[in-house]
Design a protein around this motif. Sequence first.
Motif, PDB file in Angstrom:
ATOM      1  N   ASN A  31      18.718  22.297 -38.135  1.00 36.15           N
ATOM      2  CA  ASN A  31      20.386  22.981 -37.585  1.00 36.15           C
ATOM      3  C   ASN A  31      20.812  21.907 -36.708  1.00 36.15           C
ATOM      4  O   ASN A  31      22.287  21.467 -37.054  1.00 36.15           O
ATOM      5  CB  ASN A  31      19.391  23.910 -36.333  1.00 36.15           C
ATOM      6  N   ASP A  32      19.857  20.764 -35.973  1.00 36.82           N
ATOM      7  CA  ASP A  32      20.409  20.427 -35.027  1.00 36.82           C
ATOM      8  C   ASP A  32      19.804  19.070 -35.707  1.00 36.82           C
ATOM      9  O   ASP A  32      19.255  18.030 -35.460  1.00 36.82           O
ATOM     10  CB  ASP A  32      19.697  20.724 -34.126  1.00 36.82           C
ATOM     11  N   PRO A  33      20.825  18.249 -36.549  1.00 35.79           N
ATOM     12  CA  PRO A  33      22.077  17.909 -36.209  1.00 35.79           C
ATOM     13  C   PRO A  33      22.681  18.313 -37.512  1.00 35.79           C
ATOM     14  O   PRO A  33      23.953  18.096 -38.227  1.00 35.79           O
ATOM     15  CB  PRO A  33      22.879  17.127 -36.247  1.00 35.79           C
ATOM     16  N   VAL A  34      21.265  18.614 -38.911  1.00 37.94           N
ATOM     17  CA  VAL A  34      22.282  18.532 -40.426  1.00 37.94           C
ATOM     18  C   VAL A  34      23.129  19.560 -40.246  1.00 37.94           C
ATOM     19  O   VAL A  34      24.060  19.221 -41.307  1.00 37.94           O
ATOM     20  CB  VAL A  34      21.008  18.198 -40.676  1.00 37.94           C
ATOM     21  N   GLY A  41      21.742   8.043 -33.091  1.00 41.89           N
ATOM     22  CA  GLY A  41      20.970   8.579 -31.213  1.00 41.89           C
ATOM     23  C   GLY A  41      21.252   9.529 -30.551  1.00 41.89           C
ATOM     24  O   GLY A  41      21.093   8.986 -28.855  1.00 41.89           O
ATOM     25  N   GLU A  42      21.369  10.029 -30.944  1.00 42.40           N
ATOM     26  CA  GLU A  42      22.300  11.006 -30.093  1.00 42.40           C
ATOM     27  C   GLU A  42      21.455  12.146 -29.016  1.00 42.40           C
ATOM     28  O   GLU A  42      21.633  12.250 -28.009  1.00 42.40           O
ATOM     29  CB  GLU A  42      23.104  12.570 -30.554  1.00 42.40           C
ATOM     30  N   GLU A  43      20.193  12.160 -30.108  1.00 44.67           N
ATOM     31  CA  GLU A  43      18.939  13.350 -28.890  1.00 44.67           C
ATOM     32  C   GLU A  43      18.521  12.619 -27.808  1.00 44.67           C
ATOM     33  O   GLU A  43      17.883  13.171 -27.198  1.00 44.67           O
ATOM     34  CB  GLU A  43      18.127  13.751 -30.670  1.00 44.67           C
ATOM     35  N   PRO A  44      18.330  11.063 -27.764  1.00 47.01           N
ATOM     36  CA  PRO A  44      18.148  10.851 -26.662  1.00 47.01           C
ATOM     37  C   PRO A  44      18.476  10.950 -25.431  1.00 47.01           C
ATOM     38  O   PRO A  44      18.322  11.044 -24.573  1.00 47.01           O
ATOM     39  CB  PRO A  44      17.206   9.067 -26.931  1.00 47.01           C
ATOM     40  N   ASN A  60      30.043  12.875 -35.562  1.00 46.99           N
ATOM     41  CA  ASN A  60      29.026  14.597 -35.490  1.00 46.99           C
ATOM     42  C   ASN A  60      28.014  13.289 -36.031  1.00 46.99           C
ATOM     43  O   ASN A  60      27.432  12.196 -36.124  1.00 46.99           O
ATOM     44  CB  ASN A  60      28.911  15.015 -37.213  1.00 46.99           C
ATOM     45  N   HIS A  61      26.684  13.787 -35.013  1.00 47.30           N
ATOM     46  CA  HIS A  61      24.946  12.510 -35.009  1.00 47.30           C
ATOM     47  C   HIS A  61      24.521  13.007 -36.577  1.00 47.30           C
ATOM     48  O   HIS A  61      24.333  14.065 -37.203  1.00 47.30           O
ATOM     49  CB  HIS A  61      24.264  13.129 -33.567  1.00 47.30           C
ATOM     50  N   HIS A  62      23.724  12.616 -36.747  1.00 44.96           N
ATOM     51  CA  HIS A  62      22.860  12.144 -37.864  1.00 44.96           C
ATOM     52  C   HIS A  62      21.005  12.341 -37.191  1.00 44.96           C
ATOM     53  O   HIS A  62      20.568  12.860 -38.366  1.00 44.96           O
ATOM     54  CB  HIS A  62      23.030  11.585 -39.137  1.00 44.96           C
ATOM     55  N   SER A  96      31.480  17.364 -33.519  1.00 45.57           N
ATOM     56  CA  SER A  96      30.123  19.056 -34.348  1.00 45.57           C
ATOM     57  C   SER A  96      29.548  18.370 -33.836  1.00 45.57           C
ATOM     58  O   SER A  96      29.179  16.856 -34.365  1.00 45.57           O
ATOM     59  CB  SER A  96      30.760  19.000 -35.588  1.00 45.57           C
ATOM     60  N   ASP A  97      28.849  19.109 -33.772  1.00 46.02           N
ATOM     61  CA  ASP A  97      26.957  18.944 -34.023  1.00 46.02           C
ATOM     62  C   ASP A  97      26.155  20.670 -34.730  1.00 46.02           C
ATOM     63  O   ASP A  97      27.033  20.657 -35.276  1.00 46.02           O
ATOM     64  CB  ASP A  97      26.160  19.319 -32.235  1.00 46.02           C
ATOM     65  N   SER A  98      25.187  21.399 -34.254  1.00 46.06           N
ATOM     66  CA  SER A  98      24.490  22.218 -34.776  1.00 46.06           C
ATOM     67  C   SER A  98      25.520  23.341 -34.987  1.00 46.06           C
ATOM     68  O   SER A  98      26.681  23.383 -34.737  1.00 46.06           O
ATOM     69  CB  SER A  98      23.922  22.756 -34.198  1.00 46.06           C
ATOM     70  N   ASN A  99      25.687  23.786 -36.021  1.00 49.56           N
ATOM     71  CA  ASN A  99      26.456  24.890 -36.835  1.00 49.56           C
ATOM     72  C   ASN A  99      25.492  25.987 -37.781  1.00 49.56           C
ATOM     73  O   ASN A  99      23.936  25.606 -37.996  1.00 49.56           O
ATOM     74  CB  ASN A  99      27.228  24.197 -37.677  1.00 49.56           C
TER      75      ASN A  99
HETATM   76 ZN   LIG Z   1      22.528  17.327 -32.008  1.00 49.57          ZN
END
Ligand SMILES: [Zn+2]
Length: 739
Positions: free
Chosen positions: A351-354, A388-391, A341-343, A417-420
């Motif tokens: 939400n995204d990504p915490v 660095g998932e977002e970029p 999962n990204h941080h 996994s990512d947003s939940n």
């Molecule tokens: Zn995300």
Amino acid sequence: MNNKGVLAAALLVPALASPRGFFPESAKEETRWEERYRSLPDSKVIRENARVLSAEPHHVGSPYDEKNARWILAKFREFGLDASIETFYPLFSTPKERLVEMIEPVRFRASLAETPVEGDPTSSQTAEQLPTYNVYSIDGDVTAPLVYVNYGLPDDYEKLDSLGIDVRGKIVLARYGASWRGIKPKVAAEHGAIGCLIYSDPHDDGYFAGDVYPKGPYRPSQGVQRGSVSDGPLYAGDPLTPGVGADRPRASFDLADAKTLTKIPVLPISYGDARPLLEALAGPVAPREWRGGLPLTYHVGPGPAKVHLKVAFDWRLTPVHDVIARINGSTYPDEWVIQGNHHDAWVNGTNDPVSGMSALLEEARALGTLVKEGWRPRRTVLLCVWDGEEPGLLGSTEWAETHAAELQKKAVVYINSDSNGPGFFNVSGSHSLEALVNEVASEVEDPEKKIPVARRWRLRRVEEAKTAEERRDYRERANVRIGALGSGSDYTTFVDHLGIASLNYGFGGEGGGGVYHSIYDDFAWYTRFSDTDFAYGRTLAQTAGTTVLRLADADLLPFDFAGTSDAVAKYVKEVQALAKERREAAEERNRRVDEGLFEAVANPKHPSVAPAKETPVPAFDFSPLEKASSSLADAAKDFEAARAGAEKLRGSSLARVNEMLRRAERALTREEGLPRRPWFKHYVYAPGFYTGYDVKTLPAVREAIEEKQYADVDANVKRTAEAIENLAALVREATAALR
Ligand SMILES: [Zn+2]
């Protein structure tokens, strides 16, 4: 029992096709560990993880991004896991200058600023927030008349053609939605536009959808969606190093090597800023389905609104910090079950990504507890926390490219996994894991309804099904189908580039809202409007962790090819239907041209342009695909039968079958990659060239038809059929080894 009860009971009937993977002598022990595991995750701990991780803005390169990585590392170690940070150095940009102003017919300067909200403490951390922008836009300074292009997809430009509107030399205004945002400037540039603005229309996630923040969860008038506009369908990861891990800092770089940057400058704006621009457009009234939720008549333009757009960025190789934790396998240490999962976030990102990240951290605590209690996974478990998932999926892609050879040998499955949020189980992934996912979901309880997650998932699918046939499928099929993976999160490199079977997990559907990639996606918002008590964070940890345990401890890996062969058969039918539909549409259009229909019905008050005749769609030879599909179906059936007798397998023959199963997903890839984008190797699914997030199944075939490259269709059919035949051959080999 009322009618509802009868129906619900009937829905429990389908017996799961079971590839559970435990032989009787180990099954009891594994079930005990799984049950113990599921008792451990605690919503309160997840809440505290989320509070800490989203306390400050933590985008790539920010101090809090690195601080979070170190905090996560310390947590992993506290749980007794062997953990370390791996740092990569991809290209990243932050804005130096942003300007959007209308210079004609009236002057207006866009605020380009999100305003803090009372009662939301982190929304005022203005100094640490990244300004609103789209990363991987090129620098630029352009002035031109504006054209409204709806979602800015190829079909929208066809509509513009029919209205006689040309975007060459213009700046386009596109609304968010219907595609990966990077598609909008890509298509705009292909049509000759020189600049692109993307705004969030209130129809989609603002006041038309619901009350806006802080009264409700939807996007306020100054809310802006940040995000990457890279050409993701070309390749993921560092724009400068496709296929190679950016594992060390370099002294210099050439921006010209970054092929995924946009060709024209791009900036996202709020609907507050878009409104005056839309109000100043004349020209034809926008087609009905193009109109949004602003209180104005949507016109297409061009002009008289004339806009000046200027963006300049600070381009740097920026460190991204992945945190990798490991629990070594006792029996098969060189078989890796990987979860991630990204941080990093755009701003605070609760939400995204915490939301997903804090559940993964709680899963790590629970797994660490099992180890302290004596659990020894047979296979190695890797928990990966990506930066660095977002970029552009930077951390996962650079890590996977760096370790590609080892991963292709050792990886069993990658689970993402990512947003939940609260609601229903959402899963897509490799069809060979469909049975496993169904089994796992039947053992986890939905926190709101106190029924198995699998049952709520199945009933939701029935409810949402569009046809009687689909409803029957969801009611009667032993397993609920899982959709194929497109892109949009960190599984992309694993499945598409390396051919590792992958899953993407999340819950959602009951939260909703419009704070995506804005300063309002934060702890105050999330704890008021989403998974307020983190109950579904716990459910995600239980679901993902159970999957990990099962894969890590199975005697025989729980892959099953009935789901794959079923899905492939469906995809083959779909491309055949697509060809037929395109053929008939071209015939109809050409007939209309011949009979002068367009001129006869055109309204002189609304200028329009009659289309030219289309190339007729030839007949294609789909027989190689039909043959491959049925040979896979036969192989899958034999495998299922042989699996039942697998309990006698031991030692080296078991290891040999497991090795083949690990390779199964890769059989569906081709080394040379997809025709226009060699980084993407998968021939059964890939993100669309002009959709980005959304999956295209049998992409080489489908896209040749959709984009009228008819001469390529038969060759692409053959190449795709070969990939499917490769899997069938591997499944037959595994079946022989099981007997
Ligand atoms: Zn995300």
